[in-house]
Design a protein around this motif. Structure first.
Motif, PDB file in Angstrom:
ATOM      1  N   ARG A 147      45.324  36.040  39.790  1.00  0.00           N
ATOM      2  CA  ARG A 147      46.231  36.419  40.885  1.00  0.00           C
ATOM      3  C   ARG A 147      45.546  36.247  42.242  1.00  0.00           C
ATOM      4  O   ARG A 147      46.154  35.776  43.198  1.00  0.00           O
ATOM      5  N   ARG A 148      44.283  36.624  42.308  1.00  0.00           N
ATOM      6  CA  ARG A 148      43.552  36.429  43.564  1.00  0.00           C
ATOM      7  C   ARG A 148      43.406  34.941  43.879  1.00  0.00           C
ATOM      8  O   ARG A 148      43.547  34.518  45.034  1.00  0.00           O
ATOM      9  N   HIS A 176      51.322  43.187  34.343  1.00  0.00           N
ATOM     10  CA  HIS A 176      51.355  44.399  35.193  1.00  0.00           C
ATOM     11  C   HIS A 176      52.765  44.638  35.711  1.00  0.00           C
ATOM     12  O   HIS A 176      53.394  43.759  36.281  1.00  0.00           O
ATOM     13  N   ASN A 214      43.233  38.129  34.445  1.00  0.00           N
ATOM     14  CA  ASN A 214      44.521  38.066  35.130  1.00  0.00           C
ATOM     15  C   ASN A 214      44.375  38.413  36.609  1.00  0.00           C
ATOM     16  O   ASN A 214      44.985  37.774  37.481  1.00  0.00           O
ATOM     17  N   TYR A 215      43.582  39.415  36.883  1.00  0.00           N
ATOM     18  CA  TYR A 215      43.357  39.807  38.277  1.00  0.00           C
ATOM     19  C   TYR A 215      42.717  38.668  39.064  1.00  0.00           C
ATOM     20  O   TYR A 215      43.128  38.353  40.180  1.00  0.00           O
ATOM     21  N   GLU A 272      42.627  41.701  31.393  1.00  0.00           N
ATOM     22  CA  GLU A 272      43.170  42.172  32.674  1.00  0.00           C
ATOM     23  C   GLU A 272      42.304  41.697  33.841  1.00  0.00           C
ATOM     24  O   GLU A 272      42.821  41.373  34.913  1.00  0.00           O
ATOM     25  N   GLU A 273      41.008  41.654  33.618  1.00  0.00           N
ATOM     26  CA  GLU A 273      40.120  41.154  34.674  1.00  0.00           C
ATOM     27  C   GLU A 273      40.396  39.663  34.954  1.00  0.00           C
ATOM     28  O   GLU A 273      40.418  39.236  36.116  1.00  0.00           O
ATOM     29  N   HIS A 294      36.525  43.525  46.129  1.00  0.00           N
ATOM     30  CA  HIS A 294      36.491  42.126  45.686  1.00  0.00           C
ATOM     31  C   HIS A 294      36.436  41.160  46.869  1.00  0.00           C
ATOM     32  O   HIS A 294      35.770  40.131  46.807  1.00  0.00           O
ATOM     33  N   HIS A 347      39.873  48.620  45.481  1.00  0.00           N
ATOM     34  CA  HIS A 347      39.378  47.533  44.648  1.00  0.00           C
ATOM     35  C   HIS A 347      39.538  46.172  45.323  1.00  0.00           C
ATOM     36  O   HIS A 347      38.639  45.348  45.268  1.00  0.00           O
ATOM     37  N   ASP A 348      40.672  45.942  45.958  1.00  0.00           N
ATOM     38  CA  ASP A 348      40.837  44.638  46.599  1.00  0.00           C
ATOM     39  C   ASP A 348      39.799  44.435  47.696  1.00  0.00           C
ATOM     40  O   ASP A 348      39.219  43.354  47.815  1.00  0.00           O
TER      41      ASP A 348
END
Lengths: 315, 315, 315, 315
Positions: C297-298, C315, C293-294, C290-291, D239, D235-236
């Motif tokens: 996406r960023r 998600h 994937n995050y 998941e990290e 980051h 969280h965003d």
């Protein structure tokens, strides 16, 4: 012929005989195998660290192991330590097919925690097949992996095919005592414990409960006699014999050049045609060869086996 | 009294005597110092690895060194290895003021390349003062730093105050020969080479050109005799003496418990009041103590010095 | 097609694609090879550390290398690091016969002194044949061997067939500058310097004089663009691109699980059919996936290449 | 003021400020202490690895710790790692008397097995006093000691005075998750987990359950904001802030020269009067300083704190 967990005696670590040009020397291999049997060893281990296994190609390694297995009348254990499980499985299967009694597995240096070590041996056993008897090689000085007695117990209890410990922790006498106390208290099943480290603590290791030696000291006949004395309760005689050899044992146990000493003496004893090693190799200087010759002459005062014709010619 | 680069003999590595409760034992320190002088050592080294230096506070360490310096009639070398140059300088200055003959410096494990090692000793010499004689301790098994002979030559040639090598590379005989060949060919000035490693190669080290031993084997009197035999060209006599002690030398040389063996024998010989070590410490099991006693009884057949009253009472 | 010492760009480190059951996946291998060519790489390196070479049998390794060589229109370098020279020679000859452009050799962890490292590469070059172009892999964090710049210079000057440095010392920027200064002052001939370490310093490495990257970061297309920007003097653009990827580069560079991240993203990008590794392997937990994937996406906010259909479904 | 196990936030690792000539700089120490408080840290750690503790003499170290303790309005943790328990006890008692909130203990590199690690912390706690709160420093890359999560659990459960883990295993995200799962399942009591490693995984570490950072990154104010965002579920935003700093975090995290970067930036920010380190020290080349300046200028686009007057003057 499978390795017997109740045997006492000597598993000799066989060097790999090479011709001067680096090819495997079959005639010397046969002569060496016969010599080991005459010495009274109960088994032979090939392709260990001192067998220059990493310097051999797969086919060569397999051919060497097969040749010794065919000729020997005793169980043969084959080192299959490998950087990955694929190569370990391939070699294990091949040598088992060829008649090996068991395989020996050393831990990779990357293992650090207790769990990592236990997991590694679990995966290794799955990789080679859970029916394949294996020996755990516990040699921190070379492999940088330290196995607590409780870790060895976990490996033994999780893997029914673990039949033997090649013990060369250093210092290691207490480890033998601890493992045997585990057996007595019922928390670990019995396995064979054979000691390496060039034999430099064998006098006391057999008194602590080891079943014998698994090492390639250049007088395996002496190791056989020592274990026999110990088994018969003749401790002073065992120490007398050991002490006569200790100056040479000590000299042979030097990292880097130990194998050169071993091959040189086996050549001097007429067993190997050449003391050639494949590169990279530690070599003996002229001074070092003279030191070995001197030690052999001194040893000959106590042990007829060291009365070598070739050495009497030196000086 | 400064260390003499031309001396031959034994620098004994002194353990630090403690009472049972862990306090430094002054009476034993004095008795031990006197004993060493009686043995015929040419110098004493305190606060080395086997002196439990890292377990002592600064003031304790300084007091111990000063006490030995005041009492001894021979040069005293003090280990000042430290994680940083500040502590090294402080201790060096203090022990020099107290009368030390030189300091000994081991390399930190972080050093890897040849240049890093050479630079470290350059900076260390600048830190302690370029007038302070220092000994390079070359002990790869413990410090993980491998010094090629050419690196030692660079250290010697860059630092006029480098007077001695404490040699305990393993294997190390060729290194002695190489360093002495450097001197003969004129590429390196002469320094003393004293060998450690518990003395386990001293028989050959003196033949290769070492000036003697710097180790703490529990029979320093034997080491003195051995070096004397060697200096007189009595090689067989040197080896005979050495071989009689080798089973015990070998036993004492085990990492982790070697100091325990050493202190136990020195206590058995009536020199230390206690064999206590500060923690963390490797301790002798009952079985190990009995093994040492057995080795001492066997040794007593060859060497009167091992005929200890206390040991005759055992068993 | 031999490796060109003057090229600038990216040698991508290829992972070895496996099916879920651990067999080598030929279709994914072909798709991956084509993808790398489309990315604009100037070469491909197979059977490196991240290619799981130690987990493959000899025949598998050779088949994988041959398949990539046949399909690729760029030079292919093959990792041949081996515990002994016999296996190194066999694999080198086989892959050269199959069309490899060069081989890559990492030092064994036993090497300590400068001379030992230089001697090793001399013997390795003799073993594989002095006509075989080879790459020195300088990766202390994994191999525990630290090569001073002067050691690399000695290897380069003693071995005409040494054509390239795979640079992954850490920290390593000064090493690049020093090697390039050797060239400018005329004390070392030119070799290619390609940087590894997952690319985590590539932004500055190319400014210091590196010719590009040799790493397997899961967006080799980004690496190509970065090196192109740098070659064109567009430093800010290079850093902008790099910084957008750095959170993922950093995540992928973790020892132990880095390859799992790399294979997972290559699978997510539709290039590999499976992210399977052979054992022993570091695996991604659900939280870790998941990290990743995050992070993807960023990244997609800045780089269209990260707009993966499969990830939009997560998600 | 004792360390609070339930706090969330940042323990900043303080460097030791020196004058250009190597003396401790009291004025910079005070200014730095005030700056850290203004940043919003919940605690300060002095005399850690990055505090150059091994390069300081005992009295200097104690004076530095006492000065920070007196001035700071937050708990101060003091590193007391030592080669022996004697020095550890002396320093611990002294700093506790001076008002320290806790001490931090790193494992010596000699520890290998799980039991050895657990025993070490048991003996250390006995040595310093079982009433003295201590922090376990888990930093395998530097100390070569790998602690499985189950080992940390044993240390926590055997030692009530163990209050905190300084977590810098690498990779280490799964370790945080595992430790927190131990707490949830009831097999381990709660301890604080603060993360080091220069903060390079802090974005995810706080999501995995860490309480914050214990590191000395040159923008501790950013670390405080990041932990605050994370605690607020933003969280965003966390980051975004982290990613802007990552190029510099990555640059500062290089072993050997990381402290030089850190001190250089703190000097550029007007907090330290000098970026001097005591020897041995990794130094910044001119090229490296320019790279840091470039990274600061890029960072200033996103974070006002990086708009340093002194840097606008560069180039």
């Amino acid at each position: 012929m499978l390795a017997k967990p109740d045997a006492k005696g000597v598993y000799v670590i066989a060097p790999t005989p090479f011709h001067d040009d680096g090819r495997v020397d079959d005639a010397s291999t046969d002569r060496m195998t016969d010599f080991f049997i005459q010495c009274g060893v109960i088994g032979i281990t090939v392709l260990g660290q001192m067998g220059e296994a990493p310097k051999m190609e797969h086919q060569e390694a397999l051919a060497l192991a097969s040749r010794v297995i065919r000729r020997a009348s005793v169980p043969v254990i084959v080192g299959v330590s490998s950087a990955g499980f694929a190569g370990m499985r391939t070699l294990s299967r091949a040598v088992l097919d060829a008649g090996a009694a068991a395989v020996m597995i050393a831990p990779p240096p990357s293992l650090k925690t207790d769990d990592q070590i236990v997991t590694y041996y679990r995966q290794a056993s799955e990789a080679i097949g859970e029916d394949v008897p294996f020996v755990v090689q516990d040699y921190p000085l070379t492999f940088s992996v330290v196995m607590a007695p409780s870790v060895i117990r976990r490996i033994v209890m999780e893997n029914p095919s673990c039949i033997m410990l090649k013990h060369e922790d250093w210092p290691g006498l207490e480890k033998i005592s601890t493992l045997r106390s585990y057996e007595r208290e019922g928390s670990m099943r019995h396995i064979s414990v054979f000691c390496g480290n060039g034999g430099i603590f064998l006098d006391f290791e057999v008194e602590r409960g080891a079943d014998g030696a698994m090492t390639g000291y250049c007088f395996p006949d002496m190791l056989v006699d020592l274990v026999r004395h110990a088994a018969a309760g003749q401790h002073d005689a065992a120490h007398d014999l050991f002490d006569a050899h200790l100056p040479l044992i000590r000299y042979e146990q030097q990292p880097g050049i130990g194998l050169a000493v071993r091959k040189y003496v086996l050549m001097s004893r007429g067993i190997l045609a050449s003391d050639t090693q494949r590169r990279p190799a530690g070599l003996l200087s002229k001074a070092a060869r003279e030191e070995v010759n001197y030690l052999l002459r001194r040893l000959a005062r106590h042990d007829d086996r060291a009365r070598l014709k070739s050495l009497q010619d030196v000086h």
